[in-house]
Design a protein around this motif. Structure first.
Motif, PDB file in Angstrom:
ATOM      1  N   UNK A   1       0.828  -1.209   0.000  1.00  0.00           N
ATOM      2  CA  UNK A   1       0.000   0.000   0.000  1.00  0.00           C
ATOM      3  C   UNK A   1       0.864   1.261   0.000  1.00  0.00           C
ATOM      4  N   UNK A   2       1.971   1.240   0.741  1.00  0.00           N
ATOM      5  CA  UNK A   2       2.872   2.390   0.760  1.00  0.00           C
ATOM      6  C   UNK A   2       3.477   2.617  -0.620  1.00  0.00           C
ATOM      7  N   UNK A   3       3.855   1.535  -1.295  1.00  0.00           N
ATOM      8  CA  UNK A   3       4.384   1.660  -2.656  1.00  0.00           C
ATOM      9  C   UNK A   3       3.333   2.234  -3.599  1.00  0.00           C
ATOM     10  N   UNK A   4       2.093   1.742  -3.468  1.00  0.00           N
ATOM     11  CA  UNK A   4       1.006   2.260  -4.304  1.00  0.00           C
ATOM     12  C   UNK A   4       0.772   3.742  -4.041  1.00  0.00           C
ATOM     13  N   UNK A   5       0.880   4.161  -2.780  1.00  0.00           N
ATOM     14  CA  UNK A   5       0.703   5.574  -2.439  1.00  0.00           C
ATOM     15  C   UNK A   5       1.762   6.438  -3.115  1.00  0.00           C
ATOM     16  N   UNK A   6       3.017   6.011  -3.050  1.00  0.00           N
ATOM     17  CA  UNK A   6       4.103   6.788  -3.663  1.00  0.00           C
ATOM     18  C   UNK A   6       3.922   6.852  -5.183  1.00  0.00           C
ATOM     19  N   UNK A   7       3.582   5.716  -5.797  1.00  0.00           N
ATOM     20  CA  UNK A   7       3.374   5.690  -7.252  1.00  0.00           C
ATOM     21  C   UNK A   7       2.204   6.588  -7.642  1.00  0.00           C
TER      22      UNK A   7
ATOM     23  N   UNK B   1      -4.607   5.456   5.782  1.00  0.00           N
ATOM     24  CA  UNK B   1      -5.437   6.661   5.795  1.00  0.00           C
ATOM     25  C   UNK B   1      -4.997   7.650   4.721  1.00  0.00           C
ATOM     26  N   UNK B   2      -3.691   7.792   4.520  1.00  0.00           N
ATOM     27  CA  UNK B   2      -3.194   8.693   3.473  1.00  0.00           C
ATOM     28  C   UNK B   2      -3.593   8.189   2.094  1.00  0.00           C
ATOM     29  N   UNK B   3      -3.469   6.876   1.877  1.00  0.00           N
ATOM     30  CA  UNK B   3      -3.839   6.308   0.580  1.00  0.00           C
ATOM     31  C   UNK B   3      -5.328   6.487   0.315  1.00  0.00           C
ATOM     32  N   UNK B   4      -6.149   6.297   1.329  1.00  0.00           N
ATOM     33  CA  UNK B   4      -7.591   6.493   1.146  1.00  0.00           C
ATOM     34  C   UNK B   4      -7.897   7.942   0.793  1.00  0.00           C
TER      35      UNK B   4
ATOM     36  N   UNK C   1     -10.853   2.966 -12.024  1.00  0.00           N
ATOM     37  CA  UNK C   1     -10.835   1.537 -11.725  1.00  0.00           C
ATOM     38  C   UNK C   1      -9.538   1.109 -11.058  1.00  0.00           C
ATOM     39  N   UNK C   2      -8.550   1.986 -11.079  1.00  0.00           N
ATOM     40  CA  UNK C   2      -7.303   1.717 -10.355  1.00  0.00           C
ATOM     41  C   UNK C   2      -7.377   2.205  -8.910  1.00  0.00           C
ATOM     42  N   UNK C   3      -7.897   3.415  -8.719  1.00  0.00           N
ATOM     43  CA  UNK C   3      -7.888   3.988  -7.372  1.00  0.00           C
ATOM     44  C   UNK C   3      -9.025   3.452  -6.506  1.00  0.00           C
ATOM     45  N   UNK C   4     -10.119   3.021  -7.103  1.00  0.00           N
ATOM     46  CA  UNK C   4     -11.216   2.497  -6.287  1.00  0.00           C
ATOM     47  C   UNK C   4     -10.815   1.267  -5.478  1.00  0.00           C
ATOM     48  N   UNK C   5     -10.190   0.239  -6.089  1.00  0.00           N
ATOM     49  CA  UNK C   5      -9.764  -0.904  -5.263  1.00  0.00           C
ATOM     50  C   UNK C   5      -8.730  -0.516  -4.205  1.00  0.00           C
ATOM     51  N   UNK C   6      -7.813   0.392  -4.567  1.00  0.00           N
ATOM     52  CA  UNK C   6      -6.819   0.831  -3.589  1.00  0.00           C
ATOM     53  C   UNK C   6      -7.488   1.533  -2.417  1.00  0.00           C
TER      54      UNK C   6
END
Length: 273
Positions: free
Chosen positions: A109-115, A204-207, A232-237
């Motif tokens: 999740x942290x990697x997804x947030x940075x990307x 919480x930051x990613x949400x 469709x990418x950010x909804x699952x995240x």
């Protein structure tokens, strides 16, 4: 540091639960709750800010205060010392005490947030007042649309800074927990609480960022196929982050960060998180 074996047969036969984990100490519990309370008050103060800034910053500040409370509780609580022990050549490592599955999920999740923040920063544009990195501007059919708030550098840099701060603080604390004296179960309980506090910042930051991206994309008609793919990418995240945050919060506020025993602890338990 060296893992220690029991010196006396009486100590060797004593059950692991004979000494209560230090994470049950009242000062530790009160420090965690205080961090959450301060975070809630600060978040309430930040929420009225305009253009969605308040909500995003409130989420980040709440997570950082939660981390501060857990770290403060760990620092103020002396480690629980067990029986006198003799040394055996088994080094203690941080990865032996963190919950592997949850840690792997939080790292993803942290990697997804940075990307996500990096991608958002590359397409960000000034808002209608000329302030850089606050909006998404698209042009189609001769019409230019601007939507915001958008997590460009203006919003992304504070989020990345808070993530870096939380990561450094929690990493230092995990190293401290693994190398200092104390009983095995207490180390695991405290490591779990630290991971949960860091996870609260990440989830919480990613949400918040996923919600901001989705809101901006849905408020414009020029996003096209790229906008659909983005949603469709950010909804699952966002959904995963929304489900992860309550677990992290529950772990922090629990009197004892959910005890778990792994095979490496030598207790015979098989539960791994």
């Amino acid at each position: 540091m060296l893992e220690l074996g029991s010196r006396t047969s009486a100590s060797a036969s004593a059950p692991a639960s004979a000494s209560a984990p230090a994470s049950r100490a009242p000062v530790d519990r009160y420090a965690r709750w205080t961090g959450l309370a301060v975070g809630a008050l600060a978040s309430r103060w930040l929420l009225p800010m305009n253009n969605g800034e308040g909500t995003l910053y409130a989420i980040v500040v709440f997570g950082l205060c939660a981390v501060a409370g857990v770290l403060l509780g760990d620092i103020l609580t002396a480690p629980r010392r067990g029986a006198v022990r003799t040394a055996a050549l088994t080094p203690r490592r941080v990865r032996d005490y963190v919950p592997p599955r949850m840690t792997a999920l939080l790292l993803a999740l942290a990697t997804a947030l940075v990307v996500l923040l990096t991608a958002a920063a590359t397409v960000a544009s000034p808002d209608d007042l000329g302030r850089a990195g606050r909006a998404l501007t698209l042009t189609c059919r001769g019409v230019t649309e601007s939507a915001g708030p958008w997590p460009g550098l203006y919003y992304g840099l504070p989020i990345l800074a808070s993530l870096a701060l939380a990561t450094a603080a929690c990493g230092w604390s995990l190293r401290r927990i693994a190398t200092r004296p104390g009983d095995e179960q207490s180390r695991r309980d405290r490591a779990l609480a630290i991971v949960a506090a860091w996870g609260l910042v990440v989830s919480s930051s990613l949400f918040g960022v996923a919600s901001m991206v989705s809101g901006a994309l849905m408020s414009t008609t020029c996003d096209g196929a790229l906008g659909v793919a983005g949603n469709w990418t950010v909804w699952p995240l966002g959904l995963i982050a929304l489900l992860t945050a309550p677990w992290c919060l529950f772990t922090i506020i629990s009197p004892r960060a959910t005890a778990w025993r792994g095979r490496r602890a030598g207790t015979g338990g098989t539960d791994r998180r």
